[in-house]
Design an enzyme around this catalytic site. Structure first.
Site, PDB file in Angstrom:
ATOM      1  N   HIS A 166       0.874  -1.426   0.078  1.00  0.00           N
ATOM      2  CA  HIS A 166       0.428   0.392   0.074  1.00  0.00           C
ATOM      3  C   HIS A 166       0.725   0.646   0.147  1.00  0.00           C
ATOM      4  CE1 HIS A 166      -2.832   2.797   2.022  1.00  0.00           C
ATOM      5  NE2 HIS A 166      -3.508   2.734   1.409  1.00  0.00           N
ATOM      6  N   GLU A 205      -5.410   8.058   6.751  1.00  0.00           N
ATOM      7  CA  GLU A 205      -6.270   6.701   6.067  1.00  0.00           C
ATOM      8  C   GLU A 205      -7.463   5.842   6.406  1.00  0.00           C
ATOM      9  OE1 GLU A 205      -6.517   4.550   2.018  1.00  0.00           O
ATOM     10  OE2 GLU A 205      -4.698   5.224   2.083  1.00  0.00           O
ATOM     11  N   GLU A 251       2.046   2.417  -3.715  1.00  0.00           N
ATOM     12  CA  GLU A 251       0.664   2.529  -4.433  1.00  0.00           C
ATOM     13  C   GLU A 251       0.351   4.396  -4.104  1.00  0.00           C
ATOM     14  OE1 GLU A 251      -3.873   3.354  -3.535  1.00  0.00           O
ATOM     15  OE2 GLU A 251      -3.148   1.349  -2.919  1.00  0.00           O
ATOM     16  N   HIS A 252       0.971   5.015  -2.956  1.00  0.00           N
ATOM     17  CA  HIS A 252       0.466   6.201  -2.633  1.00  0.00           C
ATOM     18  C   HIS A 252       1.865   6.520  -3.451  1.00  0.00           C
ATOM     19  CE1 HIS A 252      -2.326   6.875   0.061  1.00  0.00           C
ATOM     20  NE2 HIS A 252      -2.240   5.859   0.252  1.00  0.00           N
TER      21      HIS A 252
END
Length: 443
Positions: free
Chosen positions: A73, A153, A76-77
């Site tokens: 993850h 998030e 992804e950022h």
């Protein structure tokens, strides 16, 4: 009639099977394996001006190890924060100035970077996306910034009781297994994972052998292959060897041997209930029957759950059934959000509906209606290039095979009521997993 899917062979680019063509209605699906093992699968759709294009890697949260949790993850950022050639604002402006869009998704079994642009802008989209996945900056400054964003998030999800309920349920049904880990990690793992671990995770999992490029719409297959190969070569990725692609994941499902129950009590106004069990993999032959079961049980306003829980009894505003299918396993559940005092009755009604189907309380007419609903939904979905592109990518990453739309519809038509009852009976017999998230209830 047995419907046989088209195999997506994991061969080297010199093999005669490195390029295959699959007819689908008025279109054709083209699939090539390029030097180094990069896979490109496209579908040109007549009378459309746009293209949906995605870069896929068969790496998700289940592929992480201790010390790397949350790295998938993180990447992804970070890949949107800039490359050797493009800054973060360059990436954003590249798509904004042509009316396109770009985003990414991290899942349990894959990571997916994608864009939607006009056909004339495909070279730009491939240029930017390929630079993102092959030459990301991954700077210390960007890492610190995105760690804060990711924590925000996670905090946002922690404040959403429905998210908490679904995440908790997944952790139970895959208890102590890689599929049970949260996709984004936890606050503790995000804080504990250093930048060096994320970089190591990138170098280990992003390569020519793991890259799948899928596209649908006003797209030319040969052009996509040429552009992808050019950008991979320019950034130092393998584009010369006879390497075969990464094989489709072959996992061995571990049994869930006992029922599991979890209550998370917080000062929320509603209770969120999930009850279900393990199901089966994405390639299991019972998948069409499962799709029809989900539709009949909780797939719309005419479904049994909606009618019994909401319309007849007024016990909940939202209720549905779902199934998460993975390469080697699956998870089925029924969900409802309701007043805490109604939680026990809602669960009883949901299980009663599943038990009714398991006992054979299902007619040919009900199956025909569900089949019509599914067939129409699938056909409408395939009007969207993004849905076609995602189907191609997931077929490569999760299944290693692809059914044409006609084949999918044919498989649904062949399902009989007893097939659906058999799947429901299996789900009833397997150890049950329950999750309750909401305020305490005084008994």
């Amino acid at each position: 009639m047995t419907v046989t899917p088209y195999d997506l062979p994991h061969v080297t680019y010199t093999d005669t099977l490195a390029h295959i063509t699959i007819p689908e209605g008025e279109t054709q699906i083209h699939r090539s394996v390029l030097p180094g093992g990069i896979r490109v699968i496209t579908q040109q759709v007549p009378a459309t001006r746009s293209v949906a294009i995605g870069m896929w890697f068969a790496v998700g949260s289940r592929d992480e190890h201790s010390g790397h949790y949350g790295s998938t993850h993180y990447l992804e950022h970070l890949l949107f924060k800039g490359t050797k050639r493009f800054s973060a604002i360059d990436i954003a402006r590249s798509f904004d100035e042509v009316g396109g869009d770009t985003n990414a998704t991290t899942a349990k079994e894959y990571t997916h970077y994608y864009a939607h642009v006009l056909g004339e802008n495909v070279p730009m989209a491939i240029d930017v996306l390929m630079d993102m996945v092959t030459a990301p900056r991954l700077s210390a400054e960007d890492f610190d910034t995105e760690r804060t964003v990711i924590l925000e998030e996670l905090a946002m999800s922690a404040d959403d009781p429905s998210d908490v309920a679904h995440e908790s349920w997944a952790g139970q049904v895959f208890y102590n297994q890689d599929l049970g880990r949260p996709v984004g990690g936890t606050k503790a793992t995000v804080l504990a994972t250093p930048r060096e671990a994320v970089i190591e995770h990138y170098r280990k999992t992003y390569s020519s052998q793991t890259l799948v490029v899928s596209a649908s719409g006003a797209v030319d297959h040969e052009q996509v292959c040429e552009l992808v190969l050019e950008h991979a070569r320019d950034n130092g990725w393998d584009t010369t060897s006879e390497s075969a692609p990464q094989p489709v994941r072959q996992g061995k499902e571990l049994d869930l041997t006992e029922a599991m129950n979890r209550r998370i009590e917080r000062d929320w106004s509603q209770a969120h209930i999930l009850v279900g069990s393990r199901s089966f993999s994405a390639t299991d032959e019972r998948r069409p029957a499962m799709s029809l079961l989900l539709t009949i049980l909780g797939g719309g306003m005419s479904s049994r759950l909606f009618q019994e829980v909401r319309e007849k009894r007024g016990l909940a505003y939202t209720t549905y059934a779902f199934d998460s299918a993975y390469s080697d396993s699956g998870a089925f559940a029924m969900y409802a959000g309701c007043t805490p005092d109604n939680a026990a009755e809602v669960e009883r009604v949901m299980l009663g509906e599943l038990e009714g189907i398991a006992s054979g309380n299902i007619s040919e007419d009900e199956v025909a209606r569900a089949c019509g609903q599914l067939r129409g939904g699938i056909a409408l979905d395939m009007e969207v290039n993004g849905a076609r592109m995602s189907r191609l990518g997931r077929s490569e990453i999760v299944r290693g095979e692809i059914y044409t739309i006609d084949q999918v519809l044919q498989r649904l038509r062949e399902v009989r009521p007893e097939d659906i009852s058999s799947v429901a009976q299996l789900l009833m017999e397997r150890p049950r997993v329950r999750t309750y998230v909401g305020p305490a209830v005084t008994q």
